[in-house]
Design a protein around this motif. Structure first.
Motif, PDB file in Angstrom:
ATOM      1  N   SER A  46       0.840  -1.203   0.000  1.00 25.90           N
ATOM      2  CA  SER A  46       0.000   0.000   0.000  1.00 25.90           C
ATOM      3  C   SER A  46       0.870   1.244   0.000  1.00 25.90           C
ATOM      4  CB  SER A  46      -0.896   0.037   1.241  1.00 25.90           C
ATOM      5  OG  SER A  46      -1.573  -1.162   1.419  1.00 25.90           O
ATOM      6  N   LEU A  47       1.929   1.196   0.805  1.00 29.42           N
ATOM      7  CA  LEU A  47       2.844   2.339   0.870  1.00 29.42           C
ATOM      8  C   LEU A  47       3.528   2.541  -0.480  1.00 29.42           C
ATOM      9  CD1 LEU A  47       4.172   4.406   2.835  1.00 29.42           C
ATOM     10  CD2 LEU A  47       6.012   2.757   3.113  1.00 29.42           C
ATOM     11  N   GLY A  48       4.037   1.457  -1.066  1.00 27.61           N
ATOM     12  CA  GLY A  48       4.713   1.547  -2.356  1.00 27.61           C
ATOM     13  C   GLY A  48       3.790   2.071  -3.441  1.00 27.61           C
ATOM     14  N   MET A  49       2.543   1.587  -3.420  1.00 29.54           N
ATOM     15  CA  MET A  49       1.562   2.023  -4.420  1.00 29.54           C
ATOM     16  C   MET A  49       1.263   3.512  -4.269  1.00 29.54           C
ATOM     17  SD  MET A  49      -2.273   0.556  -5.076  1.00 29.54           S
ATOM     18  CE  MET A  49      -3.097   1.303  -3.693  1.00 29.54           C
ATOM     19  N   GLY A  50       1.046   3.958  -3.033  1.00 33.48           N
ATOM     20  CA  GLY A  50       0.716   5.363  -2.790  1.00 33.48           C
ATOM     21  C   GLY A  50       1.856   6.287  -3.165  1.00 33.48           C
ATOM     22  N   LEU A  51       3.074   5.931  -2.730  1.00 37.91           N
ATOM     23  CA  LEU A  51       4.229   6.784  -3.013  1.00 37.91           C
ATOM     24  C   LEU A  51       4.514   6.836  -4.512  1.00 37.91           C
ATOM     25  CD1 LEU A  51       6.670   5.777  -0.100  1.00 37.91           C
ATOM     26  CD2 LEU A  51       5.325   7.871  -0.305  1.00 37.91           C
ATOM     27  N   THR A  52       4.402   5.689  -5.184  1.00 37.20           N
ATOM     28  CA  THR A  52       4.633   5.658  -6.629  1.00 37.20           C
ATOM     29  C   THR A  52       3.623   6.543  -7.349  1.00 37.20           C
ATOM     30  OG1 THR A  52       5.443   3.402  -6.455  1.00 37.20           O
ATOM     31  CG2 THR A  52       4.793   4.140  -8.644  1.00 37.20           C
ATOM     32  N   GLY A  53       2.354   6.469  -6.907  1.00 41.43           N
ATOM     33  CA  GLY A  53       1.316   7.294  -7.522  1.00 41.43           C
ATOM     34  C   GLY A  53       1.622   8.774  -7.404  1.00 41.43           C
ATOM     35  N   VAL A  54       1.946   9.197  -6.194  1.00 45.23           N
ATOM     36  CA  VAL A  54       2.228  10.617  -5.960  1.00 45.23           C
ATOM     37  C   VAL A  54       3.466  11.044  -6.732  1.00 45.23           C
ATOM     38  CG1 VAL A  54       2.907  12.311  -4.224  1.00 45.23           C
ATOM     39  CG2 VAL A  54       1.124  10.657  -3.696  1.00 45.23           C
ATOM     40  N   PHE A  55       4.544  10.247  -6.614  1.00 49.17           N
ATOM     41  CA  PHE A  55       5.814  10.596  -7.258  1.00 49.17           C
ATOM     42  C   PHE A  55       5.647  10.690  -8.780  1.00 49.17           C
ATOM     43  CE2 PHE A  55       9.845   9.491  -9.237  1.00 49.17           C
ATOM     44  CZ  PHE A  55      10.696  10.397  -8.637  1.00 49.17           C
ATOM     45  N   THR A  56       5.019   9.659  -9.364  1.00 51.63           N
ATOM     46  CA  THR A  56       4.859   9.635 -10.818  1.00 51.63           C
ATOM     47  C   THR A  56       3.973  10.771 -11.300  1.00 51.63           C
ATOM     48  OG1 THR A  56       5.008   7.239 -10.644  1.00 51.63           O
ATOM     49  CG2 THR A  56       4.354   8.115 -12.769  1.00 51.63           C
ATOM     50  N   ALA A  57       2.900  11.051 -10.548  1.00 51.00           N
ATOM     51  CA  ALA A  57       1.983  12.123 -10.950  1.00 51.00           C
ATOM     52  C   ALA A  57       2.698  13.471 -10.985  1.00 51.00           C
ATOM     53  CB  ALA A  57       0.788  12.177  -9.997  1.00 51.00           C
ATOM     54  N   MET A  58       3.666  13.648 -10.089  1.00 51.26           N
ATOM     55  CA  MET A  58       4.363  14.940 -10.050  1.00 51.26           C
ATOM     56  C   MET A  58       5.476  15.023 -11.078  1.00 51.26           C
ATOM     57  SD  MET A  58       4.379  16.108  -6.082  1.00 51.26           S
ATOM     58  CE  MET A  58       5.447  14.841  -5.498  1.00 51.26           C
ATOM     59  N   ILE A  59       6.185  13.889 -11.304  1.00 50.10           N
ATOM     60  CA  ILE A  59       7.364  13.907 -12.171  1.00 50.10           C
ATOM     61  C   ILE A  59       7.020  13.749 -13.657  1.00 50.10           C
ATOM     62  CG2 ILE A  59       9.497  12.646 -12.724  1.00 50.10           C
ATOM     63  CD1 ILE A  59       9.635  14.345 -10.186  1.00 50.10           C
ATOM     64  N   LEU A  60       6.135  12.806 -13.953  1.00 45.90           N
ATOM     65  CA  LEU A  60       5.884  12.435 -15.339  1.00 45.90           C
ATOM     66  C   LEU A  60       5.463  13.598 -16.248  1.00 45.90           C
ATOM     67  CD1 LEU A  60       6.398   9.847 -16.726  1.00 45.90           C
ATOM     68  CD2 LEU A  60       4.059   9.124 -16.295  1.00 45.90           C
ATOM     69  N   PRO A  61       4.486  14.433 -15.810  1.00 45.47           N
ATOM     70  CA  PRO A  61       4.092  15.528 -16.707  1.00 45.47           C
ATOM     71  C   PRO A  61       5.242  16.492 -16.990  1.00 45.47           C
ATOM     72  CG  PRO A  61       2.471  15.211 -14.985  1.00 45.47           C
ATOM     73  CD  PRO A  61       3.665  14.390 -14.607  1.00 45.47           C
ATOM     74  N   LEU A  62       6.215  16.572 -16.051  1.00 47.41           N
ATOM     75  CA  LEU A  62       7.334  17.492 -16.239  1.00 47.41           C
ATOM     76  C   LEU A  62       8.366  16.934 -17.214  1.00 47.41           C
ATOM     77  CD1 LEU A  62       7.890  18.603 -12.528  1.00 47.41           C
ATOM     78  CD2 LEU A  62       6.689  19.841 -14.344  1.00 47.41           C
ATOM     79  N   VAL A  63       8.610  15.606 -17.145  1.00 45.16           N
ATOM     80  CA  VAL A  63       9.685  15.038 -17.966  1.00 45.16           C
ATOM     81  C   VAL A  63       9.199  14.445 -19.282  1.00 45.16           C
ATOM     82  CG1 VAL A  63      11.155  14.546 -15.989  1.00 45.16           C
ATOM     83  CG2 VAL A  63       9.598  12.796 -16.817  1.00 45.16           C
ATOM     84  N   PHE A  64       7.894  14.145 -19.388  1.00 46.92           N
ATOM     85  CA  PHE A  64       7.417  13.395 -20.543  1.00 46.92           C
ATOM     86  C   PHE A  64       7.686  14.107 -21.857  1.00 46.92           C
ATOM     87  CE2 PHE A  64       4.176  11.910 -23.567  1.00 46.92           C
ATOM     88  CZ  PHE A  64       4.470  10.566 -23.546  1.00 46.92           C
ATOM     89  N   HIS A  65       7.555  15.428 -21.843  1.00 48.63           N
ATOM     90  CA  HIS A  65       7.661  16.142 -23.116  1.00 48.63           C
ATOM     91  C   HIS A  65       9.091  16.479 -23.499  1.00 48.63           C
ATOM     92  CE1 HIS A  65       3.378  16.282 -23.661  1.00 48.63           C
ATOM     93  NE2 HIS A  65       3.248  16.647 -22.404  1.00 48.63           N
ATOM     94  N   LEU A  66      10.051  16.057 -22.665  1.00 44.72           N
ATOM     95  CA  LEU A  66      11.458  16.338 -22.996  1.00 44.72           C
ATOM     96  C   LEU A  66      11.911  15.494 -24.183  1.00 44.72           C
ATOM     97  CD1 LEU A  66      13.073  16.561 -19.449  1.00 44.72           C
ATOM     98  CD2 LEU A  66      12.303  18.407 -20.938  1.00 44.72           C
TER      99      LEU A  66
END
Lengths: 119, 240
Positions: free
Chosen positions: B220-240
């Motif tokens: 549960s912890l891994g799932m929650g942290l991955t969700g938050v981390f990915t949601a914040m990072i992905l939109p920033l790096v995806f378009h590079l």
């Protein structure tokens, strides 16, 4: 009644997340911002009300129901992505294999023995 | 006879434009899917959501309802996804104390592993010539569904394709964690759980709870942290 109060709190956090997303032009969805706000607030308070815990659990237990309309769509996009399914399949299978390997290897490398040494 | 079939068509037209039919189909498939899942002794390769989704698509095909009409009828369910995403903060807060027990490996693993979970898939798909839309749909493949929907919409992917990728990833992650853990002889429930939640979101977490409560908590912890981390990072790096 108390469950409804918890639902109200969740919805208010969702709206707060949407407000922040639009005003600050954030690339993250309002739900995620609301979730982060809620987690931070709960950590600062150090406790959670019964109504909020109850409403959260109720919503999470029916998550499958809420995402179902999206999942059903998979069966209707087969033609739309014709010719790309091989790339999709290989990316999912190989990508998941590599990322599981990466995770387990890193976790094992940086954690000590199961008992002791991690204090 | 032909008059009756004309009336039947009229009835279907009426029902398919009202949300009631979409609700009945979705709820009915939800309960039936769970029941079939238990009857089949809870197979990992066939999660209840997949059974339910197949039932719904079968039904709307038989009743000749447009997927777009069904989706519109079921819209009010989708509206609840916002508050439900916020609700994920509660278990995340409740599992947060586990970070103290394992902060070092989590701190070093999470950013790298969550990023690579997206990068591996996107790079492989791109090298095989997948379109931008497909890449945007595959990127959040290890993220729990309600958060992943938000990410895909931000990136301009297809929610339906992303959902399919999510399901396959969850099933494969469960399988691969079992195999690779045996190969590397990892038995620590905390590590197994964290890897299941990080890579396999809700499906991996369900498997982790079968291993034990400690594995479930770390999943549960891994799932929650991955969700938050990915949601914040992905939109920033995806378009590079």
């Amino acid at each position: 009644m108390s469950m409804l109060y918890g639902f109200l709190v969740l919805t208010v956090f969702f709206i707060a997340g949407e407000v922040l997303r639009v005003l600050l032009a954030l690339p993250v969805s309002g739900g995620v911002i609301g979730m982060i706000l809620l987690t931070l607030l709960l950590m600062a308070r150090g406790s959670i009300s019964e109504s909020l815990a109850g409403a959260s659990q109720a919503l999470i237990s029916v998550l499958v129901l809420l995402i179902m309309p999206g999942v059903v769509g998979v069966f209707f996009v087969v033609d739309e992505f014709a010719g790309q399914w091989l790339a999709i399949g290989v990316a999912l299978a190989a990508g998941t294999l590599l990322s599981v390997l990466t995770t387990l290897w890193l976790m094992q490398r940086f954690s000590g023995p199961e008992d002791g040494s991690h204090e | 006879m032909s008059e009756l079939s004309a009336r039947f068509q009229e009835l279907l037209g009426l029902l398919s434009t009202s949300p009631a039919l979409a609700i009945v189909l979705t709820f009915g498939a939800f309960f039936a899917g769970n029941r079939i899942f238990r009857l089949l002794k809870q197979p990992v390769w066939l999660p209840p959501i997949l059974i339910s989704a197949m039932l719904v698509s079968g039904m709307i095909a038989v009743l000749t309802i447009d997927y777009a009409d069904y989706r519109e009828g079921a819209q009010w369910l989708t509206v609840l996804l916002g508050p439900a995403t916020v609700a994920l903060g509660v278990p995340l807060y409740q599992q947060m104390h586990h970070i103290r027990a394992l902060w070092r490996p989590i701190l070093f693993t999470l950013p790298v592993a969550a990023t690579m979970a997206a990068v591996y898939a996107v790079v492989i798909a791109a090298s095989l010539g997948a379109s931008e839309e497909v890449l945007a749909s595959l990127a959040p493949k290890s993220v729990t569904a309600p958060i992943a929907i938000g990410i895909t919409e931000q990136l301009g992917g297809s929610v339906s394709l992303m959902m399919g990728g999510l399901l396959i990833t969850g099933m494969l992650a469960t399988l691969f964690v079992d195999l690779i853990a045996r190969w590397l002889s990892i038995t620590d429930q905390r590590i197994l759980g964290f890897a299941l939640g990080l890579n396999g979101h809700a499906l991996g977490t369900a498997r982790a709870f079968e291993i034990g409560p400690t594995a479930g908590a770390f999943a549960s912890l891994g799932m929650g942290l991955t969700g938050v981390f990915t949601a914040m990072i992905l939109p920033l790096v995806f378009h590079l």
